[in-house]
Design a protein around this motif. Structure first.
Motif, PDB file in Angstrom:
ATOM      1  N   ARG A  23       0.856  -1.179   0.000  1.00  0.00           N
ATOM      2  CA  ARG A  23       0.000   0.000   0.000  1.00  0.00           C
ATOM      3  C   ARG A  23       0.890   1.225   0.000  1.00  0.00           C
ATOM      4  O   ARG A  23       2.007   1.178   0.485  1.00  0.00           O
ATOM      5  CB  ARG A  23      -0.882   0.039   1.266  1.00  0.00           C
ATOM      6  N   HIS A  24       0.370   2.349  -0.533  1.00  0.00           N
ATOM      7  CA  HIS A  24       1.169   3.562  -0.457  1.00  0.00           C
ATOM      8  C   HIS A  24       1.093   4.117   0.966  1.00  0.00           C
ATOM      9  O   HIS A  24       0.131   3.842   1.690  1.00  0.00           O
ATOM     10  CB  HIS A  24       0.695   4.592  -1.489  1.00  0.00           C
ATOM     11  N   GLY A  25       2.107   4.863   1.300  1.00  0.00           N
ATOM     12  CA  GLY A  25       2.123   5.448   2.642  1.00  0.00           C
ATOM     13  C   GLY A  25       2.478   4.426   3.708  1.00  0.00           C
ATOM     14  O   GLY A  25       2.675   3.253   3.431  1.00  0.00           O
ATOM     15  N   GLU A  26       2.570   4.915   4.925  1.00  0.00           N
ATOM     16  CA  GLU A  26       2.845   4.021   6.055  1.00  0.00           C
ATOM     17  C   GLU A  26       1.511   3.399   6.461  1.00  0.00           C
ATOM     18  O   GLU A  26       0.697   4.045   7.109  1.00  0.00           O
ATOM     19  CB  GLU A  26       3.440   4.801   7.225  1.00  0.00           C
ATOM     20  N   ALA A  27       1.284   2.163   6.042  1.00  0.00           N
ATOM     21  CA  ALA A  27      -0.043   1.567   6.209  1.00  0.00           C
ATOM     22  C   ALA A  27       0.056   0.139   6.727  1.00  0.00           C
ATOM     23  O   ALA A  27      -0.136  -0.823   6.001  1.00  0.00           O
ATOM     24  CB  ALA A  27      -0.795   1.603   4.881  1.00  0.00           C
ATOM     25  N   VAL A  65       0.710   8.703  12.190  1.00  0.00           N
ATOM     26  CA  VAL A  65       1.443   7.602  11.560  1.00  0.00           C
ATOM     27  C   VAL A  65       2.025   6.698  12.648  1.00  0.00           C
ATOM     28  O   VAL A  65       1.926   5.471  12.591  1.00  0.00           O
ATOM     29  CB  VAL A  65       2.558   8.139  10.635  1.00  0.00           C
ATOM     30  N   ARG A  66       2.602   7.313  13.666  1.00  0.00           N
ATOM     31  CA  ARG A  66       3.227   6.520  14.741  1.00  0.00           C
ATOM     32  C   ARG A  66       2.174   5.816  15.597  1.00  0.00           C
ATOM     33  O   ARG A  66       2.393   4.696  16.054  1.00  0.00           O
ATOM     34  CB  ARG A  66       4.124   7.423  15.601  1.00  0.00           C
ATOM     35  N   LEU A  67       1.040   6.475  15.807  1.00  0.00           N
ATOM     36  CA  LEU A  67      -0.026   5.823  16.578  1.00  0.00           C
ATOM     37  C   LEU A  67      -0.552   4.586  15.849  1.00  0.00           C
ATOM     38  O   LEU A  67      -0.781   3.540  16.451  1.00  0.00           O
ATOM     39  CB  LEU A  67      -1.177   6.810  16.814  1.00  0.00           C
ATOM     40  N   ARG A  68      -0.745   4.737  14.535  1.00  0.00           N
ATOM     41  CA  ARG A  68      -1.249   3.586  13.766  1.00  0.00           C
ATOM     42  C   ARG A  68      -0.244   2.434  13.820  1.00  0.00           C
ATOM     43  O   ARG A  68      -0.614   1.268  13.972  1.00  0.00           O
ATOM     44  CB  ARG A  68      -1.538   3.994  12.316  1.00  0.00           C
TER      45      ARG A  68
END
Lengths: 356, 645
Positions: B376-380, B505-508
């Motif tokens: 997936r694109h992004g930090e996912a 992003v870090r929480l996810r």
């Protein structure tokens, strides 16, 4: 909640009886606290106002109302409503809304989309939602341009459109959104425009009341990238000449004092005539519930573009079972026949053997 | 693991012996239209009812009916049965039933030396030999001398047997697979009763077919008994299995049932959005049959709509599931990314098959792990659960749902073509044994503004799990909007603030990483551990390689080598002790049916010089292939078979 007492989506719905009287609300109750960020002068503002003004009249509860959108300027719509809402991905709103409507037939589900979202990247989902007759109210803002990506031509842009991505003019034949919807077996098809709040409100009301997929094309002005695209027909001083209101059961006529009208020619074509020339009785009488879609299709193509007399209003409104109802009926039938599912029996439904 | 004949043979009438076998690997092979899958399946069920342990491997072409008699049209079904606990469908068949020359040609090379070939001699005419690409007749040109070959005119015997039905020869001939099944059933002492009952039920609408198939089945059995062709028949004694009720189950069925069980255990209505694709479609088929469990199955217009509808249903409070294989997973990626952003429960079932692109639609591969991990694109980040055996698909489905619902996240559930269509006996659980999954819907506002206004903040997190509340439409006072644009921590309002983005992003990431606290530690089977001296080698696997790896490790140990084994069901996050485990072994071998995907994750995460063993032939590992790699790797470390530990 305890672990033995299971929650279900159904019980959530049941916990909110829709039969209870819905408190009187105003536009303010349906507006979220988010700042509306469309360009000043955008046609989207008047569409938002029409919807927010209509909803208090419909007797529906905010918590049972969901707006689902894809991507594009129009797709920001859910953020401005104080209902449940989802701003999803480009073109996919009808698919996402289908899953929601099927699993929660108790909800009022609206889809807000644009011409690129609905007819380009999401064309497939739109036509399939329409043919299945999923109980959705679909508002398609048609501004004949890509606004959010700053001005490329769209699948409804006129042939030869000069934009950043088509500096020498577009070569594509545009879609006629209503023809697409009618061809896709839509049970409700209508057109309105952003310059006439009253017409929008009444069209949206009809669409909302329709059980099944209701498709509404809204001519919407993008004053930044495609200003005046519909001015030739929607400007106040042009409307009488250029908008052809469709009224169920009435002869189709327009113009000053209804001096012009539409007839079905001997060669099976619609033609605009002066009523004085043909007589009132020769005019085509609009029948939105006609099961054969051919006349509605012809009406959708009466104008070659928003520069010729253009019908607005409800083109087609026929009754057929909506998809959620059919899905639920089938489940009920199977349950009646087989009894409620029993997991232990299911696991033992094949050949089994026992080791002592 | 070829069959071994126990020296203690007994006589069965004058001159006919019954030999006892510990195990048997039969492969039925014929044209796609010859009914080889049903033949194999019936032989399997008969063996299961007899009490043997078993494992199966169907192998069929992607084409529905490739031209008859050609190699492209050969369909086969392999079953391994034994009097002991087995783990794989077997490396090399000991018996090949070949219905025509193409079936022989496509499968002969796999047959164990000294194995048995039973062929339908009626099909060995010049035309069929040519179609199969034989220049000379393999029956007479010496190419089968290392096998025991039995020629049986199955077609003509079947037509003869079916004469009483009045069926035309062309129709009667179609029962020849049941003749073959009857013959093999006699040879290996399989009772016919369950197959007779099956035929009566399956073809109930066509009494002529019931009669013909039953006559052919019995004729095959009787032919074995009377024809004096076979010197001996064989018996495979029952296995000692743990007490309980068993059924033979394929991975796809177990997975579908696992989803039904998870819906029951969570109290959530199951919604499946899916688009037909091989080999995942059978999950859709199975769930479509079970509507009385209040299941909605939606055959969408495409893969994207399948996952989209599932996500929409999840927003409404249903258990949203989508199932796919191969290229289907590429199409779903964008919606999975949205689910990551929306933080809604969603189960994405990927029955992996050979790729890239259309690749090998009916063949197995484990090559989607990195896609599930990073596609997936992004930090996912997305949690990944992988089933290891056909019956384990049930448990894996429950676990995937537990994670999805508890942590409000899309979860990848990885199966593959081998697990999907392969089968094994499964000791059935009862519903009381199953874990309860609490959806914990949000009912009330969870934030108070400075002015005292009570609000619902959709991105207020549970301090323990970091999961956000699941508030479904219909709940008054909790109306809220979610979307793919970055949201402000807590309020969920649109936010383009850079500091907030990094925080989100870090929480996810932390939320997904934290799942490790609720998953079991990876269990290491190390025979050296008891003596305090660890094995010099750990074999680490994931997914469907479990059976082959376990069997290979057993064989290596039988050779006197000390080998440890561990197998992963959770690929993201890893069990929290995995780093400690892999760094504590001198060598780590990671067999995968891809070009090395888990090995990359392990090397990257733990800086371990793990060794990859890879195979991408569209078929599972043979036990011997992994065994060889273990032996070779230990030899380079100075451990030989004689030296043992």
């Amino acid at each position: 909640m305890t672990t033995t007492e299971h929650d279900t989506a159904g019980s959530v719905a049941a916990g909110n009886p829709t039969s209870a009287p819905v408190p009187l609300t105003t536009r303010k109750d349906w507006s979220s606290d988010q700042e509306v960020r469309w360009c000043p002068g955008c046609g989207d503002y008047s569409i938002l106002a029409a919807v927010q003004l209509l909803l208090p009249e419909l007797g529906v509860a905010r918590e049972n109302t969901v707006f689902v959108s894809g991507i594009g300027c129009a797709a920001r719509f859910p953020y401005y409503m104080s209902t449940y809402g989802m701003h999803s991905i480009h073109g996919r709103a009808p698919a996402i809304a289908t899953g929601l409507a099927l699993s929660r037939p108790d909800l009022d589900v609206w889809v807000v989309s644009g011409d690129g979202d609905s007819l380009s990247i999401g064309g497939n989902h739109l036509i399939h939602a329409l043919r299945r007759n999923v109980d959705l109210t679909i508002l398609m803002f048609n501004n004949q341009i890509y606004g959010l990506t700053k001005g490329q031509y769209s699948p409804t842009s006129e042939h030869g459109k000069v934009t950043k991505s088509t500096p020498f003019g577009s070569l594509d034949t545009p879609f006629n959104p209503l023809s697409v919807a009618i061809g896709a077996e839509a049970s409700f098809v209508a057109r309105t425009h952003d310059m006439d709040r009253k017409h929008m409100t009444e069209t949206f009301r009809r669409a909302h009341d329709h059980k099944g997929s209701a498709f509404v094309e809204i001519y919407q002005n993008c004053n930044v990238f495609n200003d005046g695209a519909f001015a030739e027909i929607t400007a106040k001083e042009r409307r009488e000449e250029m908008l052809v209101p469709l009224v169920d059961g009435q002869p189709i006529r327009f113009g000053p004092e209804g001096s012009r009208g539409v007839v079905l020619d001997g060669d099976a074509r619609l033609r605009i005539v002066d009523v004085a020339d043909v007589g009132e009785d020769a005019l085509l009488v609009h029948d939105e519930s006609r099961s054969d879609p051919s006349l509605a299709f012809m009406l959708s193509r009466l104008a070659g573009g928003p520069y010729e007399p253009t019908p607005i209003g409800v083109f087609r409104a026929v009754e057929r079972p909506d998809y959620s109802t059919l899905v639920d009926q089938q489940i009920d039938e199977v349950r009646a026949r087989k009894g409620d599912g029993d997991l232990d029996a299911l696991l033992r439904s094949g050949t089994t053997w026992t080791v002592e | 693991m070829t069959s071994t004949v126990d020296p203690g043979t007994v006589h069965d009438g004058p001159g006919r012996e019954v030999s006892i076998l510990n195990s048997l690997i039969v492969r039925f092979a014929g044209d796609s239209g010859d009914g080889m899958q049903v033949t194999g399946d019936r032989f399997t069920t008969g063996s299961a009812l007899f009490g043997n342990d078993l494992a199966t491997l169907p192998n069929f072409p992607a084409e529905i009916r490739a031209p008859a008699g050609t190699l492209a049209g050969v369909s086969a079904f392999q079953v391994h049965i034994a009097d002991h606990d087995i783990l794989t469908p077997g490396d090399a068949p000991t018996v090949l039933v070949a219905m025509n020359p193409a079936a022989l040609r496509a499968n002969a090379a796999d047959l164990a030396t000294g194995g048995t070939v039973i062929l339908n001699s009626d099909a060995f005419d010049q035309r069929n030999l040519t179609k199969a690409g034989y220049v000379s007749d393999p029956r007479t040109d010496g190419s089968l001398t290392s096998y025991r070959v039995y020629e049986v005119p199955m077609t003509s015997l079947t037509i003869e047997a079916c004469k009483p039905t009045g069926a035309k020869p062309r129709d009667a001939e179609r029962s020849k697979n049941f003749f073959a099944l009857g013959l093999v059933s006699w040879l290996y002492h399989r009772p016919l009763d369950s197959t007779v009952a099956f035929v009566a039920e399956r073809y109930a609408k066509n009494p002529l077919v019931v009669e013909a198939n039953t006559l052919a089945l019995r004729a095959g059995f009787n032919f074995g008994e009377t024809a004096e062709l076979f010197e001996s028949s064989y018996e495979i004694p029952p296995t000692t299995l743990a007490p309980g009720t068993y059924t033979n189950v394929t991975g796809n069925t177990a997975l579908a049932w696992g989803l039904i069980a998870a819906a029951r255990q969570s109290g959530l209505p199951l919604f499946l959005g899916s688009y037909p694709i091989t080999p995942a479609s059978d999950i859709l088929h199975e769930l479509a049959k079970q509507k009385h469990f209040n299941i909605r199955t939606f055959q969408a217009e495409d893969e994207i709509a399948g996952v989209g509808a599932a996500l929409g249903a999840a927003f409404g409070g249903a258990l949203g599931v989508t199932t796919t294989s191969g290229p289907g997973i590429d199409l779903k990626s964008e919606t999975i990314g949205l689910a990551v952003s929306l933080e809604l429960p969603l189960v994405v079932v990927d029955v992996q098959r050979g790729g890239p692109s259309t690749g090998l639609p009916t063949k197995t591969e484990q090559a989607d792990l990195l896609h599930a991990m990073y596609g997936r694109h992004g930090e996912a980040p997305v949690p990944i659960v992988a089933a290891k055996t056909p019956s384990h698909c049930f448990e894996a489905a429950l676990e995937a749902v537990r994670i999805a619902v508890t942590y409000r996240t899309p979860v990848y559930l990885l199966s593959d073509g081998y697990l999907a269509n392969g089968s094994e006996p499964w000791r059935l659980p009862t519903s009381e044994e199953l874990p309860v999954i609490d959806p914990g819907f949000q009912r009330e506002t969870n934030h108070v503004d400075e002015d005292g206004t009570a609000r619902f903040w959709p991105y207020m997190r549970d301090p323990e799990t970091l999961a956000r509340p699941w508030a479904v439409p219909g709940t008054p006072g909790l109306e809220h909007r979610v979307g793919g644009i970055e949201k402000a921590d807590g309020s969920g309002d649109i936010s383009y603030d850079p500091v907030n983005h990094e925080k989100m992003v870090r929480l996810r990431a932390a939320r997904i990483a934290g799942i490790a606290r609720t998953i079991p530690l990876v269990d290491v089977d190390d025979p050296g551990a008891a003596s305090g001296e660890k094995a010099p080698l750990l074999v680490l696997g994931w997914g469907s390689t479990y059976g082959a790896i376990t069997a290979a490790v057993r064989r290596a140990r039988a050779r006197g080598l000390t080998v440890a084994q561990a197998h992963l069901t959770h690929l993201n996050p890893f069990p929290s002790n995995l780093g400690g485990v892999v760094t504590s072994y001198g060598r780590v071998l990671i067999p995968e049916t891809n070009l090395g995907q888990l090995v990359r994750l392990v090397r990257a995460d733990f800086l371990v010089d793990a060794v990859a063993l890879n195979k991408v032939e569209g078929t599972p590992f043979r036990v011997g292939e992994i065994e060889r790699a273990i032996v070779d790797l230990l030899a380079t470390e100075g451990y030989s078979e004689e030296a043992g530990e």
